[in-house]
Motif scaffolding. Structure first.
Motif, PDB file in Angstrom:
ATOM      1  N   ALA A 136      -2.003  -9.396   9.707  1.00 58.64           N
ATOM      2  CA  ALA A 136      -2.865  -8.245   9.976  1.00 58.64           C
ATOM      3  C   ALA A 136      -2.030  -7.462  10.927  1.00 58.64           C
ATOM      4  N   GLY A 137      -1.485  -8.047  12.041  1.00 57.69           N
ATOM      5  CA  GLY A 137      -0.901  -7.353  13.087  1.00 57.69           C
ATOM      6  C   GLY A 137       0.584  -6.863  12.776  1.00 57.69           C
ATOM      7  N   PHE A 138       1.099  -7.866  11.717  1.00 54.58           N
ATOM      8  CA  PHE A 138       2.552  -7.464  11.101  1.00 54.58           C
ATOM      9  C   PHE A 138       2.324  -6.293  10.345  1.00 54.58           C
ATOM     10  N   VAL A 139       1.272  -6.096   9.417  1.00 52.65           N
ATOM     11  CA  VAL A 139       1.268  -5.120   8.428  1.00 52.65           C
ATOM     12  C   VAL A 139       0.764  -3.628   9.266  1.00 52.65           C
ATOM     13  N   GLU A 140      -0.170  -4.128  10.206  1.00 49.69           N
ATOM     14  CA  GLU A 140      -0.644  -2.810  11.027  1.00 49.69           C
ATOM     15  C   GLU A 140       0.410  -2.095  11.752  1.00 49.69           C
ATOM     16  N   ARG A 141       1.505  -2.989  12.345  1.00 54.68           N
ATOM     17  CA  ARG A 141       2.452  -2.390  13.120  1.00 54.68           C
ATOM     18  C   ARG A 141       3.420  -1.568  12.219  1.00 54.68           C
ATOM     19  N   HIS A 142       3.487  -1.503  10.887  1.00 53.08           N
ATOM     20  CA  HIS A 142       4.371  -1.034   9.990  1.00 53.08           C
ATOM     21  C   HIS A 142       3.407   0.221   9.241  1.00 53.08           C
ATOM     22  N   PHE A 143       2.234   0.009   8.906  1.00 53.02           N
ATOM     23  CA  PHE A 143       1.760   0.790   8.045  1.00 53.02           C
ATOM     24  C   PHE A 143       0.272   1.352   8.672  1.00 53.02           C
ATOM     25  N   GLY A 144      -0.480   0.702   9.514  1.00 54.93           N
ATOM     26  CA  GLY A 144      -1.803   0.844  10.087  1.00 54.93           C
ATOM     27  C   GLY A 144      -2.908   0.148   9.694  1.00 54.93           C
ATOM     28  N   SER A 145      -3.902   0.236  10.268  1.00 55.09           N
ATOM     29  CA  SER A 145      -5.008  -0.808   9.879  1.00 55.09           C
ATOM     30  C   SER A 145      -5.757  -0.435   8.567  1.00 55.09           C
ATOM     31  N   GLU A 146      -5.649   0.895   7.811  1.00 58.17           N
ATOM     32  CA  GLU A 146      -6.092   0.914   6.533  1.00 58.17           C
ATOM     33  C   GLU A 146      -5.639  -0.070   5.584  1.00 58.17           C
ATOM     34  N   VAL A 147      -4.120  -0.071   5.606  1.00 53.43           N
ATOM     35  CA  VAL A 147      -3.415  -0.775   4.767  1.00 53.43           C
ATOM     36  C   VAL A 147      -3.661  -2.212   4.827  1.00 53.43           C
ATOM     37  N   VAL A 148      -3.936  -2.550   5.992  1.00 54.27           N
ATOM     38  CA  VAL A 148      -4.602  -4.129   6.185  1.00 54.27           C
ATOM     39  C   VAL A 148      -5.762  -4.372   5.461  1.00 54.27           C
ATOM     40  N   ASP A 149      -6.804  -3.454   5.923  1.00 54.90           N
ATOM     41  CA  ASP A 149      -8.055  -3.714   5.390  1.00 54.90           C
ATOM     42  C   ASP A 149      -8.186  -3.612   3.672  1.00 54.90           C
ATOM     43  N   ARG A 150      -7.306  -2.547   3.117  1.00 56.85           N
ATOM     44  CA  ARG A 150      -7.436  -1.984   1.780  1.00 56.85           C
ATOM     45  C   ARG A 150      -6.570  -2.752   0.874  1.00 56.85           C
ATOM     46  N   LEU A 151      -5.383  -3.291   1.395  1.00 57.59           N
ATOM     47  CA  LEU A 151      -4.374  -4.021   0.665  1.00 57.59           C
ATOM     48  C   LEU A 151      -4.167  -5.238   0.967  1.00 57.59           C
ATOM     49  N   ALA A 152      -3.712  -5.593   2.091  1.00 56.18           N
ATOM     50  CA  ALA A 152      -3.106  -6.680   2.648  1.00 56.18           C
ATOM     51  C   ALA A 152      -4.246  -7.793   2.732  1.00 56.18           C
ATOM     52  N   SER A 153      -5.444  -7.752   3.093  1.00 52.00           N
ATOM     53  CA  SER A 153      -6.414  -8.493   3.130  1.00 52.00           C
ATOM     54  C   SER A 153      -7.104  -8.919   2.101  1.00 52.00           C
ATOM     55  N   PRO A 154      -7.253  -8.161   1.068  1.00 55.19           N
ATOM     56  CA  PRO A 154      -7.748  -8.305  -0.256  1.00 55.19           C
ATOM     57  C   PRO A 154      -6.807  -9.250  -1.172  1.00 55.19           C
ATOM     58  N   LEU A 155      -5.348  -8.928  -0.943  1.00 59.72           N
ATOM     59  CA  LEU A 155      -4.411  -9.139  -1.674  1.00 59.72           C
ATOM     60  C   LEU A 155      -4.222 -10.848  -1.281  1.00 59.72           C
ATOM     61  N   LEU A 156      -4.300 -11.299  -0.096  1.00 63.46           N
ATOM     62  CA  LEU A 156      -4.275 -12.569   0.298  1.00 63.46           C
ATOM     63  C   LEU A 156      -5.435 -13.372   0.262  1.00 63.46           C
ATOM     64  N   ALA A 157      -6.601 -12.785   0.141  1.00 64.96           N
ATOM     65  CA  ALA A 157      -7.573 -13.394   0.101  1.00 64.96           C
ATOM     66  C   ALA A 157      -7.698 -14.345  -1.195  1.00 64.96           C
ATOM     67  N   GLY A 158      -7.318 -13.875  -2.240  1.00 66.33           N
ATOM     68  CA  GLY A 158      -7.347 -14.733  -3.489  1.00 66.33           C
ATOM     69  C   GLY A 158      -6.434 -15.878  -3.466  1.00 66.33           C
ATOM     70  N   VAL A 159      -5.367 -15.763  -2.638  1.00 62.68           N
ATOM     71  CA  VAL A 159      -4.394 -16.741  -2.552  1.00 62.68           C
ATOM     72  C   VAL A 159      -4.943 -17.724  -1.526  1.00 62.68           C
ATOM     73  N   TYR A 160      -4.983 -17.283  -0.490  1.00 55.90           N
ATOM     74  CA  TYR A 160      -5.201 -18.419   0.680  1.00 55.90           C
ATOM     75  C   TYR A 160      -6.736 -18.461   0.949  1.00 55.90           C
ATOM     76  N   GLY A 161      -7.559 -17.400   0.501  1.00 54.66           N
ATOM     77  CA  GLY A 161      -9.002 -17.547   0.972  1.00 54.66           C
ATOM     78  C   GLY A 161      -9.334 -17.470   2.151  1.00 54.66           C
ATOM     79  N   GLY A 162      -8.432 -16.938   3.073  1.00 51.71           N
ATOM     80  CA  GLY A 162      -8.207 -16.640   4.467  1.00 51.71           C
ATOM     81  C   GLY A 162      -8.449 -15.306   5.071  1.00 51.71           C
ATOM     82  N   ASP A 163      -8.425 -15.117   6.447  1.00 48.62           N
ATOM     83  CA  ASP A 163      -8.301 -13.944   6.976  1.00 48.62           C
ATOM     84  C   ASP A 163      -7.038 -13.519   7.595  1.00 48.62           C
ATOM     85  N   ALA A 164      -6.788 -12.312   7.055  1.00 44.91           N
ATOM     86  CA  ALA A 164      -5.326 -11.842   7.663  1.00 44.91           C
ATOM     87  C   ALA A 164      -5.078 -11.756   8.938  1.00 44.91           C
ATOM     88  N   ALA A 165      -6.087 -11.601   9.841  1.00 43.73           N
ATOM     89  CA  ALA A 165      -6.002 -11.550  11.157  1.00 43.73           C
ATOM     90  C   ALA A 165      -5.940 -12.939  11.844  1.00 43.73           C
TER      91      ALA A 165
END
Length: 453
Positions: free
Chosen positions: A152-181
């Motif tokens: 979450a911190g890595f993606v937010e540094r580059h693109f902001g919190s919206e990209v974390v919430d709407r892309l990075a977190s749901p993309l990784l949830a299906g692979v790891y079942g975990g929290d991007a934070a």
């Protein structure tokens, strides 16, 4: 003669047995035995066929960009059984404020590379779109080479919190079942961390890597007969006398120059080497009497659980074209994602029928009927599918998805250092350096090469 025990019959253990078996067939003086606690090999790779439908209980494919799985398939004579995802229909949606919004074209994970598609997308605010442009022109400083941070911190540094919430977190949830934070950027997104170090801008790095790669590969690859066709083919190459199913290993002890491996029924055998291809918490239990510090490190690798629900329909559903959709946490749904199986891969359903696969995180307390009712209710609200399915199939995977927290690499260094004090012990599997099928095969092959060197 050198004797090798392999504990765990998932894809990592099977690959290890295959490569060690290859050395034996080439004349190396060794013997091996694989122990699996359940009545089948393949681990979470499990394919079910019913009434012409092909349903995956676990992973439905592997990433085409990682070659280890395809290379092994070729060695097994399965090259003609590999099928690509239908990338002409490759579109994924994000559930945003109750509506399905297509991810803009040109996205590589969360990195935008098509400015017009991104600018026209309703998925992001104009503030985020301008942030994406600034990332290309004025990228942030790269992560220090000896530091780590959350995804979450890595993606937010580059693109902001919206990209974390709407892309990075749901993309990784299906692979790891975990929290991007909580997940480690360095362990979960190693290619992007390396890209940042070289180019600072992830957009610039992705664009340059595409030029080097040339024609794009299909995103996913599977097998005509499902993913279990792969593990069944590996098993078919292995001598049945070297496979011990329904044989959980409960202890191992160092005795002189060998390891005594003890099964639940009290029987034991001695081996020069032990390859532990089981989850880290299993390895921790087996090694605690030999090295408490190593066992503690292994036991601190946490795991998430998941449930998949397949819904089979005898007609073509009126749903959007594409591979499926992802559900951000902000939508307050139980569902993490839904795959339109009949659109993602060819030959998965009878002609004119449909197959949906729904993902839930955690091992839900409800019985199967309640979970199917939940899946149907949410697909009705999101997709408008109100008709009952022909049938449903539920698969539960308790403690099957390892979590790579921030500074996971440091823990791995400590584990590897402690393992050097236990001659003949080799740790492989998705607990360490990659959860994908190709990652597991690659690490098993590398381990076998070192073991036999």
């Amino acid at each position: 003669m050198r004797r090798i025990a392999i504990i765990g019959g998932g894809i990592s253990g099977l690959a290890a047995a295959y490569y060690i078996g290859q050395a034996r067939r080439a004349g190396s003086p060794l013997d091996w035995m694989l122990y699996e606690s359940s009545d089948r090999l393949g681990g979470v790779i499990k394919t079910e066929r019913r009434d012409g439908f092909l349903m995956e209980g676990g992973p439905d494919s592997f990433l085409a960009a990682k070659p280890a799985a395809a290379e092994l398939a070729g060695e097994l004579g399965l090259a003609d059984q590999l099928i690509p995802s239908n990338d002409a229909r490759r579109k994924t949606y994000i559930l945003h404020r109750g509506r399905l919004v297509a991810m803009p074209d040109g996205l590589q994970m969360m990195v935008p590379t098509n400015p017009w598609a991104t600018a026209l997308s309703p998925l992001f605010s104009w503030k985020t779109k301008s942030r994406m442009l600034r990332e290309f022109l004025f990228p942030p400083e790269a992560l220090a080479i000896d530091e780590d941070e959350s995804v979450a911190g890595f993606v937010e540094r580059h693109f902001g919190s919206e990209v974390v919430d709407r892309l990075a977190s749901p993309l990784l949830a299906g692979v790891y079942g975990g929290d991007a934070a909580l997940l480690s950027a360095r362990s979960v997104l190693p290619s992007f961390v390396a890209m940042e170090l070289e180019h600072r801008s992830l957009v610039r790095g992705v664009l340059r890597s595409r030029k080097r790669l040339g024609a794009p590969l299909p995103l996913f690859t599977s097998f005509r007969g499902g993913m279990q066709q792969f593990t069944d083919a590996i098993e078919a190459t292995l001598p049945s006398l070297s496979l011990r199913k329904n044989t959980p290993i409960v202890a191992m002890h160092r005795e002189n120059e060998s390891w005594r491996v003890v099964s639940r029924d009290g029987r034991y055998e001695n081996f020069s080497d032990v390859v532990i291809a089981a989850p880290a918490y299993v390895a921790a239990t087996l090694l605690r009497t030999e090295d408490t510090q190593l066992a503690d490190e292994l036991s601190q690798i946490e795991y998430a659980s998941s449930v998949t629900i397949s819904l089979a329909y005898g007609n073509e559903l009126r749903i959007p074209g594409g591979f499926g959709f992802l559900v951000p946490r902000a939508e307050n749904r139980r569902m993490l994602a839904c795959t339109f199986v009949h659109q993602k891969f060819s030959g998965r359903t009878p002609q004119g029928s449909s197959l949906l696969r729904i993902f839930l995180s955690g091992i839900q307390q409800e019985n199967d009927a309640s979970l199917v009712a939940l899946a149907r209710a949410e697909t009705a609200e999101i997709l408008g599918v109100i008709e009952p399915p022909m049938f449903a199939a539920v698969t539960r995977w308790p403690h099957a998805m390892p979590q790579y927290p921030v500074r996971h690499e440091r823990r791995l260094s400590r584990i590897e250092e402690r393992t050097t004090h236990l001659p003949g012990v080799h740790l492989i599997g998705n607990s360490f350096r990659g959860v994908g099928i190709s990652d597991c095969i690659r690490t098993a092959k590398n381990m076998a090469a070192k073991l036999l060197a």
